[in-house]
Design a protein around this motif. Structure first.
Motif, PDB file in Angstrom:
ATOM      1  N   TYR A  41       0.810  -1.216   0.000  1.00 16.11           N
ATOM      2  CA  TYR A  41       0.000   0.000   0.000  1.00 16.11           C
ATOM      3  C   TYR A  41       0.847   1.272   0.000  1.00 16.11           C
ATOM      4  CZ  TYR A  41       0.812   0.382   5.078  1.00 16.11           C
ATOM      5  OH  TYR A  41       1.380   0.506   6.315  1.00 16.11           O
ATOM      6  N   LEU A  42       2.116   1.165   0.420  1.00 18.58           N
ATOM      7  CA  LEU A  42       2.967   2.341   0.510  1.00 18.58           C
ATOM      8  C   LEU A  42       3.288   2.967  -0.843  1.00 18.58           C
ATOM      9  CD1 LEU A  42       5.508   1.243   3.285  1.00 18.58           C
ATOM     10  CD2 LEU A  42       3.680   2.938   3.481  1.00 18.58           C
ATOM     11  N   ILE A  43       3.116   2.220  -1.930  1.00 17.03           N
ATOM     12  CA  ILE A  43       3.449   2.798  -3.238  1.00 17.03           C
ATOM     13  C   ILE A  43       2.284   3.594  -3.831  1.00 17.03           C
ATOM     14  CG2 ILE A  43       5.014   0.876  -3.681  1.00 17.03           C
ATOM     15  CD1 ILE A  43       3.125  -0.021  -5.900  1.00 17.03           C
ATOM     16  N   PHE A  44       1.111   3.555  -3.175  1.00 12.23           N
ATOM     17  CA  PHE A  44      -0.050   4.274  -3.699  1.00 12.23           C
ATOM     18  C   PHE A  44      -0.288   5.555  -2.901  1.00 12.23           C
ATOM     19  CE2 PHE A  44      -0.724  -0.181  -4.861  1.00 12.23           C
ATOM     20  CZ  PHE A  44      -0.846  -0.030  -6.228  1.00 12.23           C
ATOM     21  N   ILE A 103      -4.148   5.862   0.229  1.00  6.32           N
ATOM     22  CA  ILE A 103      -4.237   4.540   0.849  1.00  6.32           C
ATOM     23  C   ILE A 103      -5.690   4.093   0.998  1.00  6.32           C
ATOM     24  CG2 ILE A 103      -3.701   3.223   2.949  1.00  6.32           C
ATOM     25  CD1 ILE A 103      -1.196   4.940   3.242  1.00  6.32           C
ATOM     26  N   GLY A 104      -6.617   5.048   1.205  1.00  6.79           N
ATOM     27  CA  GLY A 104      -8.036   4.703   1.295  1.00  6.79           C
ATOM     28  C   GLY A 104      -8.545   4.075   0.006  1.00  6.79           C
ATOM     29  N   LYS A 105      -8.198   4.685  -1.130  1.00 10.77           N
ATOM     30  CA  LYS A 105      -8.599   4.133  -2.427  1.00 10.77           C
ATOM     31  C   LYS A 105      -7.955   2.766  -2.656  1.00 10.77           C
ATOM     32  CE  LYS A 105      -9.569   8.460  -4.880  1.00 10.77           C
ATOM     33  NZ  LYS A 105      -9.178   9.328  -6.034  1.00 10.77           N
ATOM     34  N   TYR A 106      -6.722   2.624  -2.172  1.00 12.51           N
ATOM     35  CA  TYR A 106      -6.051   1.332  -2.306  1.00 12.51           C
ATOM     36  C   TYR A 106      -6.817   0.252  -1.551  1.00 12.51           C
ATOM     37  CZ  TYR A 106      -2.870  -2.486  -1.260  1.00 12.51           C
ATOM     38  OH  TYR A 106      -2.333  -3.739  -1.093  1.00 12.51           O
ATOM     39  N   MET A 107      -7.262   0.549  -0.338  1.00 10.47           N
ATOM     40  CA  MET A 107      -7.988  -0.447   0.451  1.00 10.47           C
ATOM     41  C   MET A 107      -9.286  -0.847  -0.236  1.00 10.47           C
ATOM     42  SD  MET A 107      -7.350   0.526   4.470  1.00 10.47           S
ATOM     43  CE  MET A 107      -8.038   2.176   4.359  1.00 10.47           C
ATOM     44  N   ASN A 108     -10.008   0.128  -0.814  1.00  7.44           N
ATOM     45  CA  ASN A 108     -11.239  -0.187  -1.534  1.00  7.44           C
ATOM     46  C   ASN A 108     -10.945  -1.078  -2.740  1.00  7.44           C
ATOM     47  OD1 ASN A 108     -12.787   1.373   0.220  1.00  7.44           O
ATOM     48  ND2 ASN A 108     -12.591   3.219  -1.031  1.00  7.44           N
ATOM     49  N   LYS A 115      -9.098 -11.343  -8.523  1.00  7.93           N
ATOM     50  CA  LYS A 115      -8.005 -10.809  -9.334  1.00  7.93           C
ATOM     51  C   LYS A 115      -6.688 -10.904  -8.562  1.00  7.93           C
ATOM     52  CE  LYS A 115     -10.731  -9.187 -12.669  1.00  7.93           C
ATOM     53  NZ  LYS A 115     -10.658  -9.594 -14.093  1.00  7.93           N
ATOM     54  N   ASP A 116      -5.591 -10.651  -9.276  1.00  4.52           N
ATOM     55  CA  ASP A 116      -4.267 -10.724  -8.661  1.00  4.52           C
ATOM     56  C   ASP A 116      -3.620  -9.366  -8.453  1.00  4.52           C
ATOM     57  OD1 ASP A 116      -4.297 -13.554  -8.612  1.00  4.52           O
ATOM     58  OD2 ASP A 116      -3.685 -13.603 -10.723  1.00  4.52           O
ATOM     59  N   ASN A 117      -4.198  -8.326  -9.058  1.00  6.03           N
ATOM     60  CA  ASN A 117      -3.561  -7.016  -9.036  1.00  6.03           C
ATOM     61  C   ASN A 117      -4.624  -5.954  -8.800  1.00  6.03           C
ATOM     62  OD1 ASN A 117      -2.280  -4.532  -9.767  1.00  6.03           O
ATOM     63  ND2 ASN A 117      -0.800  -5.651 -11.001  1.00  6.03           N
ATOM     64  N   LEU A 156      -5.464   3.671  -9.795  1.00  4.82           N
ATOM     65  CA  LEU A 156      -4.808   4.200  -8.601  1.00  4.82           C
ATOM     66  C   LEU A 156      -3.531   4.917  -9.003  1.00  4.82           C
ATOM     67  CD1 LEU A 156      -5.097   1.065  -6.261  1.00  4.82           C
ATOM     68  CD2 LEU A 156      -6.541   3.103  -6.217  1.00  4.82           C
ATOM     69  N   ASN A 157      -3.295   6.069  -8.397  1.00  2.00           N
ATOM     70  CA  ASN A 157      -2.065   6.799  -8.636  1.00  2.00           C
ATOM     71  C   ASN A 157      -0.989   6.335  -7.659  1.00  2.00           C
ATOM     72  OD1 ASN A 157      -3.117   8.490 -10.699  1.00  2.00           O
ATOM     73  ND2 ASN A 157      -4.058   9.804  -9.156  1.00  2.00           N
TER      74      ASN A 157
END
Length: 206
Positions: free
Chosen positions: A60-63, A66-71, A81-83, A90-91
């Protein structure tokens, strides 16, 4: 089909930058576009390998959000999915955000010399990418030496945290004298200080 890991992507750019810098002194024509390619490749390689360090700590640190990453991670699991990028746009973090996260969230010390050098490289990269640049032949050769310093500092840092780095880029090292190294590092530091002072003055005037 093309599939590249962060390691393969980053080290490919590092190797490309190295190869270009090796041939530049022998070129009679094409210096400008080759120098541009070296700047872009080295900057890209550094950015990608910084993200690799973050990902190996926690993905998650590369995004940036982080909230959008969790969703997205939740959707990824639900859809099998795998990715996370397969289910959401996501940016990822910028190169400067990556530096801060490595320093303050991963607690990996980064030498000031490296940070200064990356800022210098990013400034030159932005000139190539977003505006225009005008360098004399002497300034082009000076930039080449500075690129070698940035390359060397970066490799020294990355090999501490990326075990397979040397094998991945067929590790090559520039041989600079201590005097040359310190002179170029001082020049980079001086330019970055001047740029920061100029920006501060412009903000104060506004």
């Amino acid at each position: 089909m093309i599939k590249m890991s962060l390691l393969e992507n980053g080290t490919d750019s590092f190797k490309s930058a190295y190869d270009i810098m090796e041939k530049l002194p022998q070129l009679q024509e094409g210096l400008a576009h080759n120098l541009k390619d070296a700047v872009l490749a080295l900057n890209h390689g550094i950015e990608i390998l910084l993200k690799l360090i973050l990902k190996e700590k926690e993905e998650y640190l590369i995004f940036s959000d982080i909230g959008k990453y969790m969703n997205a991670k939740e959707k990824m699991i639900e859809q099998g999915k795998d990715n996370v990028l397969d289910v959401a746009h996501l940016n990822t973090v910028t190169i400067h955000e990556a530096i801060n996260r490595i320093k303050y969230l991963c607690n990996y010390p980064m030498p000031d010399e490296l940070i200064i050098s990356i800022k210098y490289l990013s400034k030159i990269r932005n000139q190539f990418m977003h505006y225009e640049i005008n360098l004399s032949e002497e300034e082009m050769l000076e930039l080449l030496v500075k690129l070698k310093v940035v390359y060397q500092l970066s490799v020294e840092f990355f090999k501490k945290y990326i075990n397979s780095l040397e094998a991945a880029i067929d590790f090559s090292r520039y041989e600079l004298t201590v005097e040359d190294y310190m002179d170029e590092l001082g020049a980079i530091y001086g330019e970055m200080q001047y740029e920061e002072m100029r920006l501060e003055r412009s903000f104060e005037e506004e």
